[in-house]
Motif scaffolding. Structure first.
Motif, PDB file in Angstrom:
ATOM      1  N   ALA A  86      40.444  31.096  36.422  1.00  0.00           N
ATOM      2  CA  ALA A  86      41.518  31.917  36.992  1.00  0.00           C
ATOM      3  C   ALA A  86      42.760  31.873  36.119  1.00  0.00           C
ATOM      4  CB  ALA A  86      41.839  31.439  38.407  1.00  0.00           C
ATOM      5  N   GLU A  87      43.043  30.717  35.542  1.00  0.00           N
ATOM      6  CA  GLU A  87      44.204  30.621  34.657  1.00  0.00           C
ATOM      7  C   GLU A  87      43.997  31.450  33.394  1.00  0.00           C
ATOM      8  OE1 GLU A  87      46.636  27.226  32.180  1.00  0.00           O
ATOM      9  OE2 GLU A  87      46.155  26.817  34.288  1.00  0.00           O
ATOM     10  N   LYS A  88      42.776  31.472  32.884  1.00  0.00           N
ATOM     11  CA  LYS A  88      42.497  32.291  31.703  1.00  0.00           C
ATOM     12  C   LYS A  88      42.718  33.761  32.017  1.00  0.00           C
ATOM     13  CE  LYS A  88      39.226  29.260  29.280  1.00  0.00           C
ATOM     14  NZ  LYS A  88      37.819  29.093  28.835  1.00  0.00           N
ATOM     15  N   LEU A  89      42.324  34.184  33.217  1.00  0.00           N
ATOM     16  CA  LEU A  89      42.559  35.566  33.632  1.00  0.00           C
ATOM     17  C   LEU A  89      44.059  35.846  33.690  1.00  0.00           C
ATOM     18  CD1 LEU A  89      41.947  38.331  34.853  1.00  0.00           C
ATOM     19  CD2 LEU A  89      41.670  37.213  37.076  1.00  0.00           C
ATOM     20  N   LEU A  90      44.807  34.929  34.267  1.00  0.00           N
ATOM     21  CA  LEU A  90      46.244  35.109  34.384  1.00  0.00           C
ATOM     22  C   LEU A  90      46.895  35.224  33.007  1.00  0.00           C
ATOM     23  CD1 LEU A  90      48.411  35.268  36.611  1.00  0.00           C
ATOM     24  CD2 LEU A  90      48.757  32.808  36.329  1.00  0.00           C
ATOM     25  N   ARG A  91      46.425  34.423  32.061  1.00  0.00           N
ATOM     26  CA  ARG A  91      46.988  34.488  30.703  1.00  0.00           C
ATOM     27  C   ARG A  91      46.616  35.802  30.025  1.00  0.00           C
ATOM     28  NH1 ARG A  91      49.447  29.898  29.230  1.00  0.00           N
ATOM     29  NH2 ARG A  91      48.955  28.002  30.414  1.00  0.00           N
ATOM     30  N   ARG A  92      45.427  36.332  30.282  1.00  0.00           N
ATOM     31  CA  ARG A  92      45.051  37.634  29.717  1.00  0.00           C
ATOM     32  C   ARG A  92      45.965  38.724  30.258  1.00  0.00           C
ATOM     33  NH1 ARG A  92      39.662  36.328  30.906  1.00  0.00           N
ATOM     34  NH2 ARG A  92      39.445  38.114  32.317  1.00  0.00           N
ATOM     35  N   LEU A  93      46.253  38.639  31.553  1.00  0.00           N
ATOM     36  CA  LEU A  93      47.138  39.629  32.151  1.00  0.00           C
ATOM     37  C   LEU A  93      48.552  39.506  31.600  1.00  0.00           C
ATOM     38  CD1 LEU A  93      45.949  39.401  35.874  1.00  0.00           C
ATOM     39  CD2 LEU A  93      45.462  41.239  34.238  1.00  0.00           C
ATOM     40  N   ALA A  94      49.002  38.269  31.353  1.00  0.00           N
ATOM     41  CA  ALA A  94      50.330  38.053  30.790  1.00  0.00           C
ATOM     42  C   ALA A  94      50.437  38.631  29.387  1.00  0.00           C
ATOM     43  CB  ALA A  94      50.657  36.559  30.766  1.00  0.00           C
ATOM     44  N   ASP A  95      49.317  38.648  28.673  1.00  0.00           N
ATOM     45  CA  ASP A  95      49.289  39.191  27.313  1.00  0.00           C
ATOM     46  C   ASP A  95      48.903  40.669  27.298  1.00  0.00           C
ATOM     47  OD1 ASP A  95      49.969  36.735  26.281  1.00  0.00           O
ATOM     48  OD2 ASP A  95      47.882  36.102  26.014  1.00  0.00           O
ATOM     49  N   ALA A  96      48.932  41.303  28.509  1.00  0.00           N
ATOM     50  CA  ALA A  96      48.581  42.724  28.654  1.00  0.00           C
ATOM     51  C   ALA A  96      47.130  42.981  28.275  1.00  0.00           C
ATOM     52  CB  ALA A  96      49.518  43.604  27.827  1.00  0.00           C
ATOM     53  N   GLY A  97      46.282  41.990  28.513  1.00  0.00           N
ATOM     54  CA  GLY A  97      44.868  42.153  28.210  1.00  0.00           C
ATOM     55  C   GLY A  97      44.106  42.821  29.343  1.00  0.00           C
ATOM     56  N   GLU A  98      42.852  43.132  29.102  1.00  0.00           N
ATOM     57  CA  GLU A  98      42.006  43.744  30.123  1.00  0.00           C
ATOM     58  C   GLU A  98      41.553  42.682  31.116  1.00  0.00           C
ATOM     59  OE1 GLU A  98      41.300  46.946  30.524  1.00  0.00           O
ATOM     60  OE2 GLU A  98      42.600  47.464  28.850  1.00  0.00           O
ATOM     61  N   ALA A  99      41.276  43.121  32.337  1.00  0.00           N
ATOM     62  CA  ALA A  99      40.844  42.181  33.370  1.00  0.00           C
ATOM     63  C   ALA A  99      39.736  42.794  34.204  1.00  0.00           C
ATOM     64  CB  ALA A  99      42.021  41.796  34.254  1.00  0.00           C
ATOM     65  N   GLN A 100      38.792  43.423  33.531  1.00  0.00           N
ATOM     66  CA  GLN A 100      37.681  44.040  34.234  1.00  0.00           C
ATOM     67  C   GLN A 100      36.663  42.986  34.652  1.00  0.00           C
ATOM     68  OE1 GLN A 100      37.749  47.197  35.003  1.00  0.00           O
ATOM     69  NE2 GLN A 100      39.597  47.636  33.816  1.00  0.00           N
ATOM     70  N   GLY A 101      35.990  43.234  35.771  1.00  0.00           N
ATOM     71  CA  GLY A 101      34.914  42.355  36.209  1.00  0.00           C
ATOM     72  C   GLY A 101      35.384  41.014  36.732  1.00  0.00           C
ATOM     73  N   ASP A 102      36.608  40.949  37.248  1.00  0.00           N
ATOM     74  CA  ASP A 102      37.144  39.675  37.730  1.00  0.00           C
ATOM     75  C   ASP A 102      37.434  39.720  39.224  1.00  0.00           C
ATOM     76  OD1 ASP A 102      37.368  37.991  35.300  1.00  0.00           O
ATOM     77  OD2 ASP A 102      38.671  39.627  34.636  1.00  0.00           O
ATOM     78  N   ALA A 103      36.566  40.383  39.972  1.00  0.00           N
ATOM     79  CA  ALA A 103      36.771  40.551  41.409  1.00  0.00           C
ATOM     80  C   ALA A 103      36.731  39.228  42.160  1.00  0.00           C
ATOM     81  CB  ALA A 103      35.724  41.503  41.975  1.00  0.00           C
ATOM     82  N   VAL A 104      36.068  38.225  41.596  1.00  0.00           N
ATOM     83  CA  VAL A 104      35.983  36.925  42.266  1.00  0.00           C
ATOM     84  C   VAL A 104      37.238  36.101  42.006  1.00  0.00           C
ATOM     85  CG1 VAL A 104      34.709  34.757  42.381  1.00  0.00           C
ATOM     86  CG2 VAL A 104      33.462  36.921  42.154  1.00  0.00           C
ATOM     87  N   LEU A 105      37.787  36.193  40.798  1.00  0.00           N
ATOM     88  CA  LEU A 105      38.932  35.373  40.436  1.00  0.00           C
ATOM     89  C   LEU A 105      40.251  35.942  40.945  1.00  0.00           C
ATOM     90  CD1 LEU A 105      37.969  34.603  36.736  1.00  0.00           C
ATOM     91  CD2 LEU A 105      37.655  33.134  38.724  1.00  0.00           C
ATOM     92  N   ALA A 106      40.375  37.263  40.953  1.00  0.00           N
ATOM     93  CA  ALA A 106      41.641  37.886  41.309  1.00  0.00           C
ATOM     94  C   ALA A 106      42.159  37.501  42.691  1.00  0.00           C
ATOM     95  CB  ALA A 106      41.541  39.409  41.177  1.00  0.00           C
TER      96      ALA A 106
END
Length: 228
Positions: A86-106
């Protein structure tokens, strides 16, 4: 013909708040300084009207709710962080990265206020950025001094020795009293300890936690040459 009832009391009209379209000036003044926000100070029949008032919201800087949220998410990051994925997802979002396929983590990030859903896609919130800063920052105990308290606004002005002496920051008075066990009347002028991210570049990024009464200070540290 005699009326069977007395005069009807009509509450004097109150001035509308110029900063929102839902509240009065008095309500927003109180809501801004209360963790209950405007909605928590409103009768049940009017709660829907004032729901989400920006004048007292946790997303508006310097409200009581905003100050509580900064402390809450900082403690979350240090004491009960989300899992690594989940933290890796948050960091991707902070870097304006894609976040597809993360329905479980979001969802676990959304429930903590770290992300929001915009156009069906997750986006990091300001609180999410505060969380990441708390994960990355060096936090350490530092000496602080309570300059004064404002009982009406329920805030305290704090000078942080290891940050910028002479530039006080504002925290919630109740945070200091709850952490330390001291009464509000004992705070003005008192030297204490707190944990802080003293590399913060501006006062809104400086988050103080774990206030506690300081041990006896060296004489040369105190204004009268005497330890308190």
């Amino acid at each position: 013909m005699t009326e069977s009832f007395g005069p009807k009391y009509v509450r004097p009209p109150q001035k509308d708040c110029p900063n929102c379209g839902c509240c009065t000036v008095d309500l927003c003044d109180r809501g801004r300084n209360s963790v209950m926000e405007c909605i928590g100070l409103t009768p049940q029949e009017h709660k829907e009207t004032v729901y989400g008032c920006p004048c007292s919201a946790a997303t508006t800087r310097h409200t009581a709710s905003w100050r509580v949220a900064q402390v809450r998410v900082t403690r979350l990051a240090r004491e009960m962080p989300v899992d690594e994925a989940a933290e890796k997802l948050l960091r991707r979002l902070a870097d304006a990265g894609e976040a597809q396929g993360d329905a479980v983590l979001a969802p676990q990030l959304k429930v903590r206020g770290l992300i929001q859903i915009i156009n069906a896609l997750p986006a990091i919130t300001e609180l999410g950025r505060t969380y990441l800063a708390a994960r990355d920052d060096v936090r350490a105990a530092t000496v602080v001094q309570v300059l004064d308290v404002d009982k009406k606004a329920r805030t305290a002005r704090i000078e942080v020795a290891a940050w910028r002496p002479g530039e006080p920051v504002t925290v919630l008075m109740d945070q200091v009293t709850n952490d330390s066990g001291l009464d509000a009347d004992q705070l003005p002028g008192r030297w204490m300890e707190a944990e802080a991210n003293c590399h913060a570049e501006d006062p809104d990024r400086l988050v103080l936690t774990y206030f506690r009464d300081a041990p006896q200070l060296p004489q040369e540290w105190t204004a009268g040459g005497e330890a308190e």
